[in-house]
Design a protein around this motif. Structure first.
Motif, short mmCIF file in Angstrom:
data_model
loop_
_atom_site.label_atom_id
_atom_site.label_comp_id
_atom_site.label_asym_id
_atom_site.label_seq_id
_atom_site.Cartn_x
_atom_site.Cartn_y
_atom_site.Cartn_z
N ALA A 224 1.67 -1.36 0.10
CA ALA A 224 0.39 -0.20 0.37
C ALA A 224 0.59 1.73 0.28
CB ALA A 224 -0.76 -0.13 1.10
N VAL A 225 2.20 1.85 1.02
CA VAL A 225 2.79 2.11 1.12
C VAL A 225 3.67 2.49 -0.63
CG1 VAL A 225 5.45 3.45 1.96
CG2 VAL A 225 3.47 2.44 2.88
N LYS A 226 3.58 1.33 -0.98
CA LYS A 226 4.24 1.66 -2.74
C LYS A 226 4.04 1.89 -3.44
CE LYS A 226 7.85 -2.20 -2.27
NZ LYS A 226 8.03 -3.55 -2.74
N ALA A 227 1.87 1.66 -3.57
CA ALA A 227 1.04 2.15 -3.76
C ALA A 227 0.51 3.79 -3.92
CB ALA A 227 -0.24 1.08 -4.64
N LYS A 228 1.97 3.99 -2.66
CA LYS A 228 0.86 5.41 -2.44
C LYS A 228 -0.33 5.40 -2.23
CE LYS A 228 4.92 7.65 -4.40
NZ LYS A 228 5.73 7.79 -3.51
N GLU A 229 -1.22 4.15 -1.55
CA GLU A 229 -2.08 4.69 -0.87
C GLU A 229 -2.73 4.61 0.55
OE1 GLU A 229 -3.85 0.69 -1.24
OE2 GLU A 229 -3.34 0.90 -3.57
N ILE A 230 -1.17 4.43 1.58
CA ILE A 230 -1.96 4.77 2.34
C ILE A 230 0.46 6.08 2.85
CG2 ILE A 230 -2.91 3.13 3.50
CD1 ILE A 230 -0.50 1.65 4.85
N SER A 231 0.45 5.78 3.99
CA SER A 231 1.77 7.07 3.91
C SER A 231 3.03 5.87 5.00
CB SER A 231 1.27 8.38 5.17
OG SER A 231 1.23 8.30 6.23
N GLU A 232 4.36 5.92 4.71
CA GLU A 232 4.50 6.06 5.92
C GLU A 232 4.32 5.89 7.39
OE1 GLU A 232 9.21 6.25 4.85
OE2 GLU A 232 8.18 5.46 2.40
N ASP A 233 4.37 7.06 7.99
CA ASP A 233 3.73 6.82 9.47
C ASP A 233 2.85 6.26 9.70
OD1 ASP A 233 6.52 8.88 9.82
OD2 ASP A 233 4.21 11.05 9.66
N ASP A 234 1.61 6.10 8.40
CA ASP A 234 0.64 5.34 8.79
C ASP A 234 0.71 3.61 8.67
OD1 ASP A 234 -1.49 7.42 9.12
OD2 ASP A 234 -2.00 7.20 6.45
N GLU A 235 2.02 3.72 7.98
CA GLU A 235 1.95 1.72 7.78
C GLU A 235 3.01 1.93 9.38
OE1 GLU A 235 5.70 -0.43 5.56
OE2 GLU A 235 5.84 1.36 5.89
N ARG A 236 4.04 2.45 9.91
CA ARG A 236 4.45 2.35 10.91
C ARG A 236 3.17 2.30 12.10
NH1 ARG A 236 5.70 5.71 14.54
NH2 ARG A 236 5.99 7.14 13.48
N ARG A 237 2.64 2.70 11.71
CA ARG A 237 1.27 2.75 13.47
C ARG A 237 0.75 1.27 13.11
NH1 ARG A 237 -0.70 7.73 11.93
NH2 ARG A 237 1.26 9.21 12.33
N ALA A 238 0.29 0.85 11.74
CA ALA A 238 -0.13 0.44 11.46
C ALA A 238 0.44 -1.46 11.85
CB ALA A 238 -0.90 -0.28 10.03
N GLU A 239 1.82 -1.65 11.03
CA GLU A 239 2.79 -2.07 11.84
C GLU A 239 3.17 -2.55 13.65
OE1 GLU A 239 7.08 -1.90 10.35
OE2 GLU A 239 5.18 -3.33 7.97
#
Length: 185
Positions: free
Chosen positions: A142-157
């Motif tokens: 989703a980050v690669k496809a620019k659907e979410i930001s890296e910050d959102d990715e880190r929080r979700a992880e």
């Protein structure tokens, strides 16, 4: 999208824990448990059905299961199916009831069962961790496809890691309970 991913991952982790509970329920501890006969199949007019679909299965006491077939003609077939199952049980017919006593476990057999239980628990832990890996891969895509930001990715992880820790702890708790149950004489 992230909320759906977390919810989906949590549901799958819950199913892994439920599967472990079912597997642990089938491990015999020496005490009677009606669920023990759930997978025993009986020939009922040409089709194989579980014992609990042709008989009442109940506990007579802490170490004995009672099986009462609904039809007298099924008495011998049910007894034979229980005897031939891989459970190592020796049923005895008394009137219209089949008594299934639970044999006491030896120390060696208890240790073997604990090894089996630990293997089941490890499989459940691996399943939970695989679900974490899959969820994290979806986040990276989703980050690669620019659907979410890296910050959102880190929080979700981080949230998914917390879920993983919670379900692994639940698996460990179930394992500890079953080991304690197996070692009781």
């Amino acid at each position: 999208m992230i909320a759906d991913l977390k919810k989906n991952t949590e549901q799958k982790m819950q199913k892994s824990v439920e599967a472990l509970k079912n597997d642990l329920g089938k491990v015999r501890t020496g005490r009677a448990h009606t669920g023990l006969l759930d997978h025993v199949q009986v020939d009922y007019y040409g089709s194989m059905v579980p014992v609990n679909q042709v008989a009442n299965v109940n506990l007579l006491d802490a170490r004995t299961i009672g099986v009462q077939p609904w039809e007298k003609t099924m008495l011998a077939k049910v007894e034979k199916a229980i005897r031939d199952s891989d459970l190592g049980l020796n049923p005895a017919t008394m009137g219209d009831t089949i008594r299934v006593p639970m044999p006491a476990l030896t120390e060696e057999r208890r240790k073997d069962l604990i090894k089996v239980v630990r293997g089941e628990a490890e499989n459940a832990r691996v399943a939970v961790r695989n679900l974490r890996r899959d969820a994290n891969n979806h986040l990276k895509e989703a980050v690669k496809a620019k659907e979410i930001s890296e910050d959102d990715e880190r929080r979700a992880e981080e949230d998914i890691q917390k879920l993983t820790d919670r379900y692994v702890a639940e698996v460990d708790k179930l394992l500890a309970e079953k080991e304690k149950d197996l070692m009781q004489v």
